[in-house]
Design a protein around this motif. Structure first.
Motif, PDB file in Angstrom:
ATOM      1  N   LEU A   7       0.885  -1.167   0.000  1.00 23.70           N
ATOM      2  CA  LEU A   7       0.000   0.000   0.000  1.00 23.70           C
ATOM      3  C   LEU A   7       0.918   1.211   0.000  1.00 23.70           C
ATOM      4  O   LEU A   7       1.535   1.540   1.014  1.00 23.70           O
ATOM      5  CB  LEU A   7      -0.903  -0.031   1.238  1.00 23.70           C
ATOM      6  CG  LEU A   7      -1.796  -1.279   1.327  1.00 23.70           C
ATOM      7  CD1 LEU A   7      -2.421  -1.412   2.694  1.00 23.70           C
ATOM      8  CD2 LEU A   7      -2.863  -1.255   0.245  1.00 23.70           C
ATOM      9  N   PHE A   8       1.033   1.824  -1.161  1.00 24.80           N
ATOM     10  CA  PHE A   8       2.032   2.874  -1.362  1.00 24.80           C
ATOM     11  C   PHE A   8       1.372   4.249  -1.311  1.00 24.80           C
ATOM     12  O   PHE A   8       0.299   4.455  -1.907  1.00 24.80           O
ATOM     13  CB  PHE A   8       2.704   2.668  -2.718  1.00 24.80           C
ATOM     14  CG  PHE A   8       3.722   3.727  -3.044  1.00 24.80           C
ATOM     15  CD1 PHE A   8       4.916   3.794  -2.343  1.00 24.80           C
ATOM     16  CD2 PHE A   8       3.481   4.660  -4.038  1.00 24.80           C
ATOM     17  CE1 PHE A   8       5.859   4.772  -2.637  1.00 24.80           C
ATOM     18  CE2 PHE A   8       4.418   5.643  -4.337  1.00 24.80           C
ATOM     19  CZ  PHE A   8       5.602   5.695  -3.638  1.00 24.80           C
ATOM     20  N   ALA A   9       2.003   5.192  -0.586  1.00 21.97           N
ATOM     21  CA  ALA A   9       1.437   6.541  -0.506  1.00 21.97           C
ATOM     22  C   ALA A   9       2.554   7.576  -0.588  1.00 21.97           C
ATOM     23  O   ALA A   9       3.360   7.704   0.346  1.00 21.97           O
ATOM     24  CB  ALA A   9       0.659   6.707   0.803  1.00 21.97           C
ATOM     25  N   HIS A  10       2.607   8.280  -1.686  1.00 17.19           N
ATOM     26  CA  HIS A  10       3.538   9.419  -1.832  1.00 17.19           C
ATOM     27  C   HIS A  10       2.792  10.486  -2.632  1.00 17.19           C
ATOM     28  O   HIS A  10       2.511  10.294  -3.807  1.00 17.19           O
ATOM     29  CB  HIS A  10       4.809   8.989  -2.553  1.00 17.19           C
ATOM     30  CG  HIS A  10       5.948   9.957  -2.362  1.00 17.19           C
ATOM     31  ND1 HIS A  10       5.800  11.318  -2.548  1.00 17.19           N
ATOM     32  CD2 HIS A  10       7.230   9.758  -1.989  1.00 17.19           C
ATOM     33  CE1 HIS A  10       6.957  11.902  -2.294  1.00 17.19           C
ATOM     34  NE2 HIS A  10       7.840  10.991  -1.950  1.00 17.19           N
ATOM     35  N   PRO A  11       2.456  11.606  -1.966  1.00 21.39           N
ATOM     36  CA  PRO A  11       1.643  12.612  -2.655  1.00 21.39           C
ATOM     37  C   PRO A  11       2.395  13.387  -3.726  1.00 21.39           C
ATOM     38  O   PRO A  11       1.763  14.106  -4.499  1.00 21.39           O
ATOM     39  CB  PRO A  11       1.185  13.534  -1.520  1.00 21.39           C
ATOM     40  CG  PRO A  11       2.095  13.283  -0.391  1.00 21.39           C
ATOM     41  CD  PRO A  11       2.693  11.925  -0.559  1.00 21.39           C
ATOM     42  N   ASP A  43      -8.908  11.703  -4.836  1.00 24.14           N
ATOM     43  CA  ASP A  43      -9.830  12.469  -3.987  1.00 24.14           C
ATOM     44  C   ASP A  43     -10.040  11.811  -2.623  1.00 24.14           C
ATOM     45  O   ASP A  43     -10.986  12.157  -1.904  1.00 24.14           O
ATOM     46  CB  ASP A  43     -11.185  12.614  -4.691  1.00 24.14           C
ATOM     47  CG  ASP A  43     -11.033  13.310  -6.037  1.00 24.14           C
ATOM     48  OD1 ASP A  43     -10.201  14.238  -6.112  1.00 24.14           O
ATOM     49  OD2 ASP A  43     -11.711  12.903  -7.002  1.00 24.14           O
ATOM     50  N   LEU A  44      -9.174  10.859  -2.291  1.00 18.89           N
ATOM     51  CA  LEU A  44      -9.256  10.119  -1.023  1.00 18.89           C
ATOM     52  C   LEU A  44     -10.576   9.346  -0.871  1.00 18.89           C
ATOM     53  O   LEU A  44     -10.983   9.005   0.243  1.00 18.89           O
ATOM     54  CB  LEU A  44      -9.063  11.035   0.205  1.00 18.89           C
ATOM     55  CG  LEU A  44      -7.835  11.896   0.315  1.00 18.89           C
ATOM     56  CD1 LEU A  44      -7.610  12.313   1.774  1.00 18.89           C
ATOM     57  CD2 LEU A  44      -6.567  11.250  -0.209  1.00 18.89           C
ATOM     58  N   ILE A  75      -3.465   9.862   3.315  1.00 20.12           N
ATOM     59  CA  ILE A  75      -4.306   8.807   2.718  1.00 20.12           C
ATOM     60  C   ILE A  75      -4.155   7.472   3.450  1.00 20.12           C
ATOM     61  O   ILE A  75      -5.076   6.653   3.455  1.00 20.12           O
ATOM     62  CB  ILE A  75      -4.010   8.649   1.201  1.00 20.12           C
ATOM     63  CG1 ILE A  75      -5.206   7.993   0.510  1.00 20.12           C
ATOM     64  CG2 ILE A  75      -2.717   7.910   0.948  1.00 20.12           C
ATOM     65  CD1 ILE A  75      -5.193   8.091  -1.001  1.00 20.12           C
ATOM     66  N   ILE A  76      -3.019   7.271   4.092  1.00 18.04           N
ATOM     67  CA  ILE A  76      -2.849   6.018   4.853  1.00 18.04           C
ATOM     68  C   ILE A  76      -3.836   6.000   6.022  1.00 18.04           C
ATOM     69  O   ILE A  76      -4.494   4.997   6.301  1.00 18.04           O
ATOM     70  CB  ILE A  76      -1.397   5.878   5.380  1.00 18.04           C
ATOM     71  CG1 ILE A  76      -0.422   5.748   4.217  1.00 18.04           C
ATOM     72  CG2 ILE A  76      -1.273   4.714   6.360  1.00 18.04           C
ATOM     73  CD1 ILE A  76      -0.324   4.386   3.591  1.00 18.04           C
ATOM     74  N   ASP A  81      -8.878   4.199   8.534  1.00 15.85           N
ATOM     75  CA  ASP A  81     -10.170   4.548   9.145  1.00 15.85           C
ATOM     76  C   ASP A  81     -11.331   3.850   8.440  1.00 15.85           C
ATOM     77  O   ASP A  81     -12.309   3.452   9.070  1.00 15.85           O
ATOM     78  CB  ASP A  81     -10.409   6.069   9.071  1.00 15.85           C
ATOM     79  CG  ASP A  81      -9.477   6.848   9.988  1.00 15.85           C
ATOM     80  OD1 ASP A  81      -8.734   6.221  10.760  1.00 15.85           O
ATOM     81  OD2 ASP A  81      -9.491   8.094   9.909  1.00 15.85           O
ATOM     82  N   LEU A  82     -11.216   3.727   7.103  1.00 18.59           N
ATOM     83  CA  LEU A  82     -12.349   3.208   6.332  1.00 18.59           C
ATOM     84  C   LEU A  82     -12.295   1.700   6.114  1.00 18.59           C
ATOM     85  O   LEU A  82     -13.325   1.026   6.164  1.00 18.59           O
ATOM     86  CB  LEU A  82     -12.404   3.913   4.959  1.00 18.59           C
ATOM     87  CG  LEU A  82     -12.686   5.421   5.003  1.00 18.59           C
ATOM     88  CD1 LEU A  82     -12.695   5.999   3.595  1.00 18.59           C
ATOM     89  CD2 LEU A  82     -14.009   5.707   5.695  1.00 18.59           C
TER      90      LEU A  82
END
Ligand code: FMN
Length: 196
Positions: A7-11, A43-44, A75-76, A81-82
């Motif tokens: 699960l990759f997150a880099h804005p 858009d998350l 976003i992580i 949360d969701l």
């Protein structure tokens, strides 16, 4: 073979040096699914069903991202949360993640010394990652020692390449059937357990 979900997150991936180098290792690791959260959900607006189905199909879950404000990009948190629903991931009948493994892969601008009791950030990275460790525990997952790259603004290309190869080796280790991760000490970093 154990399946790995990243699960990759880099804005701002276009400006990245460290994570770009890590991502270049992906073609050399078998059994990895790469899920770029900011690309998938600009858009998350996270598709919970899609993410839960992905989780079910994998054995090791990796959160890979730069360290932002002593934590993760937003976003992580939104994803956690969701997607980690009560009655699904934890609580009541929520056992869908039991027995899976969780790994943090982070890069920090701060040096290793900065993340020590004498350093400017006071606390070791392992302390700052406790929310991930506790989330894993609540969901019945094994929490692995994190893979960490420090001093991202100063690290040389050679050292970065060495760490990128260690990351590839770590993923290949985790992809192996017989990786005995239950006995890994939660003290240091996963980087240090990889022999070059
Ligand atoms: C919004 C923001 C917050 C950051 N917060 C931290 C922080 O809390 N601690 C830290 O050591 N570095 C922090 N940094 C530095 C990043 O972690 C560093 O630039 C990143 O890991 C480099 O990886 P990259 O080359 O793939 O972008 C922050 C950077 C940004 C842009």
């Amino acid at each position: 073979m154990a399946r790995i979900l990243i699960l990759f997150a880099h804005p701002a991936l276009e400006k990245s040096r460290v994570h770009k180098a890590l991502l270049q290792q992906m073609p050399h690791v078998r059994g990895v699914t790469f899920n770029d959260l900011y690309e998938q959900y600009p858009d998350l607006d996270i598709d919970i069903e899609r993410e839960q189905q992905l989780l079910l199909r994998h054995d090791t879950i990796v959160f890979q991202h730069p360290f932002y404000w002593y934590s993760s990009p937003a976003i992580i948190k939104q994803w956690m949360d969701l997607v980690l629903e009560h009655g699904w991931a934890y609580g009541g009948e929520g056992r869908m993640l039991h027995g899976k493994r969780l790994l943090n892969v982070i890069s920090t601008g701060g040096s290793a010394e900065a993340y020590s009791p004498q350093g400017r950030n006071r606390y070791p990275i392992l302390e700052l990652l406790r929310p991930f460790e506790l989330t894993a525990r609540l969901c019945g997952m094994d929490y692995l020692p994190p893979f960490v790259i420090h001093s991202t603004h100063r690290i040389s290309n050679e050292e970065l390449q060495r760490e990128a190869h260690r990351y590839r080796a770590a993923l290949n280790l985790l992809a192996g059937h017989d990786a005995d991760t239950g006995s890994l000490p939660l003290q240091g970093y996963l980087n240090d357990l990889i022999i070059d």
